[in-house]
Scaffold this motif. Sequence first.
Motif, PDB file in Angstrom:
ATOM      1  N   LYS A  83      16.839  46.278  32.927  1.00 31.97           N
ATOM      2  CA  LYS A  83      16.396  46.392  31.535  1.00 31.97           C
ATOM      3  C   LYS A  83      15.776  45.063  31.096  1.00 31.97           C
ATOM      4  CE  LYS A  83      18.305  46.976  26.909  1.00 31.97           C
ATOM      5  NZ  LYS A  83      19.512  47.132  26.114  1.00 31.97           N
ATOM      6  N   ALA A  84      14.626  45.151  30.473  1.00 27.47           N
ATOM      7  CA  ALA A  84      13.973  43.946  29.958  1.00 27.47           C
ATOM      8  C   ALA A  84      14.482  43.677  28.549  1.00 27.47           C
ATOM      9  CB  ALA A  84      12.467  44.135  29.936  1.00 27.47           C
ATOM     10  N   TYR A  85      14.744  42.442  28.284  1.00 23.97           N
ATOM     11  CA  TYR A  85      15.206  42.043  26.958  1.00 23.97           C
ATOM     12  C   TYR A  85      14.064  41.364  26.219  1.00 23.97           C
ATOM     13  CZ  TYR A  85      19.897  43.050  28.585  1.00 23.97           C
ATOM     14  OH  TYR A  85      20.999  43.697  29.064  1.00 23.97           O
ATOM     15  N   ALA A  86      14.013  41.585  24.935  1.00 23.47           N
ATOM     16  CA  ALA A  86      12.981  40.951  24.118  1.00 23.47           C
ATOM     17  C   ALA A  86      13.202  39.442  24.084  1.00 23.47           C
ATOM     18  CB  ALA A  86      13.025  41.509  22.695  1.00 23.47           C
ATOM     19  N   ALA A  87      12.123  38.729  24.103  1.00 24.85           N
ATOM     20  CA  ALA A  87      12.209  37.269  24.032  1.00 24.85           C
ATOM     21  C   ALA A  87      12.689  36.853  22.646  1.00 24.85           C
ATOM     22  CB  ALA A  87      10.852  36.646  24.319  1.00 24.85           C
ATOM     23  N   LEU A  88      13.391  35.755  22.622  1.00 20.47           N
ATOM     24  CA  LEU A  88      13.822  35.217  21.331  1.00 20.47           C
ATOM     25  C   LEU A  88      12.597  34.727  20.556  1.00 20.47           C
ATOM     26  CD1 LEU A  88      16.934  33.146  22.460  1.00 20.47           C
ATOM     27  CD2 LEU A  88      16.915  35.334  21.262  1.00 20.47           C
ATOM     28  N   PRO A  89      12.643  34.835  19.254  1.00 19.75           N
ATOM     29  CA  PRO A  89      11.487  34.363  18.480  1.00 19.75           C
ATOM     30  C   PRO A  89      11.346  32.845  18.606  1.00 19.75           C
ATOM     31  CG  PRO A  89      13.301  34.969  17.025  1.00 19.75           C
ATOM     32  CD  PRO A  89      13.699  35.371  18.408  1.00 19.75           C
ATOM     33  N   LYS A  90      10.125  32.408  18.571  1.00 17.58           N
ATOM     34  CA  LYS A  90       9.860  30.975  18.664  1.00 17.58           C
ATOM     35  C   LYS A  90      10.375  30.290  17.396  1.00 17.58           C
ATOM     36  CE  LYS A  90       6.226  27.610  19.350  1.00 17.58           C
ATOM     37  NZ  LYS A  90       4.808  27.363  19.582  1.00 17.58           N
ATOM     38  N   THR A  91      11.077  29.193  17.602  1.00 17.42           N
ATOM     39  CA  THR A  91      11.578  28.424  16.469  1.00 17.42           C
ATOM     40  C   THR A  91      10.478  27.489  15.990  1.00 17.42           C
ATOM     41  OG1 THR A  91      13.801  28.485  17.386  1.00 17.42           O
ATOM     42  CG2 THR A  91      13.376  26.831  15.708  1.00 17.42           C
ATOM     43  N   ILE A  92      10.177  27.588  14.729  1.00 17.25           N
ATOM     44  CA  ILE A  92       9.154  26.713  14.143  1.00 17.25           C
ATOM     45  C   ILE A  92       9.872  25.677  13.284  1.00 17.25           C
ATOM     46  CG2 ILE A  92       7.138  26.595  12.645  1.00 17.25           C
ATOM     47  CD1 ILE A  92       6.572  29.516  13.497  1.00 17.25           C
ATOM     48  N   LEU A  93       9.763  24.429  13.704  1.00 21.33           N
ATOM     49  CA  LEU A  93      10.419  23.338  12.996  1.00 21.33           C
ATOM     50  C   LEU A  93       9.434  22.608  12.101  1.00 21.33           C
ATOM     51  CD1 LEU A  93      12.422  21.790  15.984  1.00 21.33           C
ATOM     52  CD2 LEU A  93      13.272  23.373  14.268  1.00 21.33           C
ATOM     53  N   THR A  94       9.956  22.147  11.011  1.00 26.60           N
ATOM     54  CA  THR A  94       9.140  21.279  10.162  1.00 26.60           C
ATOM     55  C   THR A  94       9.058  19.920  10.847  1.00 26.60           C
ATOM     56  OG1 THR A  94      11.011  20.421   8.915  1.00 26.60           O
ATOM     57  CG2 THR A  94       9.970  22.445   8.073  1.00 26.60           C
ATOM     58  N   GLU A  95       8.152  19.101  10.414  1.00 29.94           N
ATOM     59  CA  GLU A  95       8.025  17.758  10.992  1.00 29.94           C
ATOM     60  C   GLU A  95       9.313  16.964  10.785  1.00 29.94           C
ATOM     61  OE1 GLU A  95       6.226  14.654  13.089  1.00 29.94           O
ATOM     62  OE2 GLU A  95       5.773  16.776  12.950  1.00 29.94           O
ATOM     63  N   ALA A  96       9.966  17.129   9.645  1.00 29.53           N
ATOM     64  CA  ALA A  96      11.214  16.411   9.362  1.00 29.53           C
ATOM     65  C   ALA A  96      12.325  16.876  10.313  1.00 29.53           C
ATOM     66  CB  ALA A  96      11.628  16.636   7.910  1.00 29.53           C
ATOM     67  N   GLU A  97      12.405  18.177  10.567  1.00 29.38           N
ATOM     68  CA  GLU A  97      13.427  18.697  11.493  1.00 29.38           C
ATOM     69  C   GLU A  97      13.165  18.209  12.912  1.00 29.38           C
ATOM     70  OE1 GLU A  97      14.579  23.026   9.554  1.00 29.38           O
ATOM     71  OE2 GLU A  97      12.649  22.807  10.594  1.00 29.38           O
ATOM     72  N   ARG A  98      11.905  18.195  13.320  1.00 30.58           N
ATOM     73  CA  ARG A  98      11.542  17.729  14.651  1.00 30.58           C
ATOM     74  C   ARG A  98      11.935  16.265  14.836  1.00 30.58           C
ATOM     75  NH1 ARG A  98       7.867  15.187  17.480  1.00 30.58           N
ATOM     76  NH2 ARG A  98       6.577  14.535  15.729  1.00 30.58           N
ATOM     77  N   LEU A  99      11.625  15.439  13.838  1.00 24.42           N
ATOM     78  CA  LEU A  99      11.966  14.018  13.918  1.00 24.42           C
ATOM     79  C   LEU A  99      13.478  13.808  13.901  1.00 24.42           C
ATOM     80  CD1 LEU A  99       9.206  12.520  11.590  1.00 24.42           C
ATOM     81  CD2 LEU A  99       9.364  12.354  14.093  1.00 24.42           C
ATOM     82  N   ALA A 100      14.196  14.604  13.116  1.00 29.47           N
ATOM     83  CA  ALA A 100      15.662  14.501  13.074  1.00 29.47           C
ATOM     84  C   ALA A 100      16.249  14.861  14.433  1.00 29.47           C
ATOM     85  CB  ALA A 100      16.227  15.403  11.983  1.00 29.47           C
ATOM     86  N   ASN A 101      15.702  15.879  15.077  1.00 26.61           N
ATOM     87  CA  ASN A 101      16.176  16.258  16.409  1.00 26.61           C
ATOM     88  C   ASN A 101      15.900  15.163  17.430  1.00 26.61           C
ATOM     89  OD1 ASN A 101      17.188  18.707  15.567  1.00 26.61           O
ATOM     90  ND2 ASN A 101      15.365  19.862  16.133  1.00 26.61           N
ATOM     91  N   LEU A 102      14.726  14.562  17.347  1.00 25.23           N
ATOM     92  CA  LEU A 102      14.396  13.462  18.257  1.00 25.23           C
ATOM     93  C   LEU A 102      15.353  12.282  18.045  1.00 25.23           C
ATOM     94  CD1 LEU A 102      10.487  13.457  18.197  1.00 25.23           C
ATOM     95  CD2 LEU A 102      11.993  14.063  20.122  1.00 25.23           C
ATOM     96  N   ASP A 103      15.672  12.001  16.783  1.00 26.30           N
ATOM     97  CA  ASP A 103      16.603  10.925  16.451  1.00 26.30           C
ATOM     98  C   ASP A 103      17.993  11.231  17.037  1.00 26.30           C
ATOM     99  OD1 ASP A 103      17.253   8.451  15.146  1.00 26.30           O
ATOM    100  OD2 ASP A 103      18.367   9.675  13.686  1.00 26.30           O
ATOM    101  N   ARG A 104      18.442  12.480  16.894  1.00 30.40           N
ATOM    102  CA  ARG A 104      19.746  12.877  17.454  1.00 30.40           C
ATOM    103  C   ARG A 104      19.760  12.722  18.972  1.00 30.40           C
ATOM    104  NH1 ARG A 104      20.977  18.580  15.088  1.00 30.40           N
ATOM    105  NH2 ARG A 104      19.016  18.126  14.114  1.00 30.40           N
ATOM    106  N   LEU A 105      18.675  13.105  19.620  1.00 28.86           N
ATOM    107  CA  LEU A 105      18.588  12.977  21.070  1.00 28.86           C
ATOM    108  C   LEU A 105      18.618  11.520  21.524  1.00 28.86           C
ATOM    109  CD1 LEU A 105      15.941  15.704  21.947  1.00 28.86           C
ATOM    110  CD2 LEU A 105      18.368  15.712  22.534  1.00 28.86           C
TER     111      LEU A 105
END
Length: 108
Positions: A83-105
């Motif tokens: 059985k094929a499963y539907a792909a998860l929807p692409k997560t769209i991050l704001t620039e602030a969320e992207r930078l916060a994630n980079l900072d956490r990493l």
Amino acid sequence: MDWLETEIMTGLQKLFGLSLERTPAAALVAGTAAAWMDAVTFNHVWNEAEDAARIRSAFSKLGAISTVWPTPKQFLDALPAPKAYAALPKTILTEAERLANLDRLSNM
């Protein structure tokens, strides 16, 4: 006996009943089932909820098309696609969320 062994044994018993060419002797049923279990579990993980119906379908197909005793490879080739499963929807991050994630990493 676990579910996979039960499915394989049931499928093999149905094939035995067809008297196909090169069918193993009845005395070899247990050994034949053991050899099939070794072959179909090599580098393969089975899931009862997803695979039991696929296994039954493969044995039904083999019973319908075979004139000679099938091999485990022919069984594996006869399996319907999982059985094929539907792909998860692409997560769209704001620039602030992207930078916060980079900072956490970078703090890891």
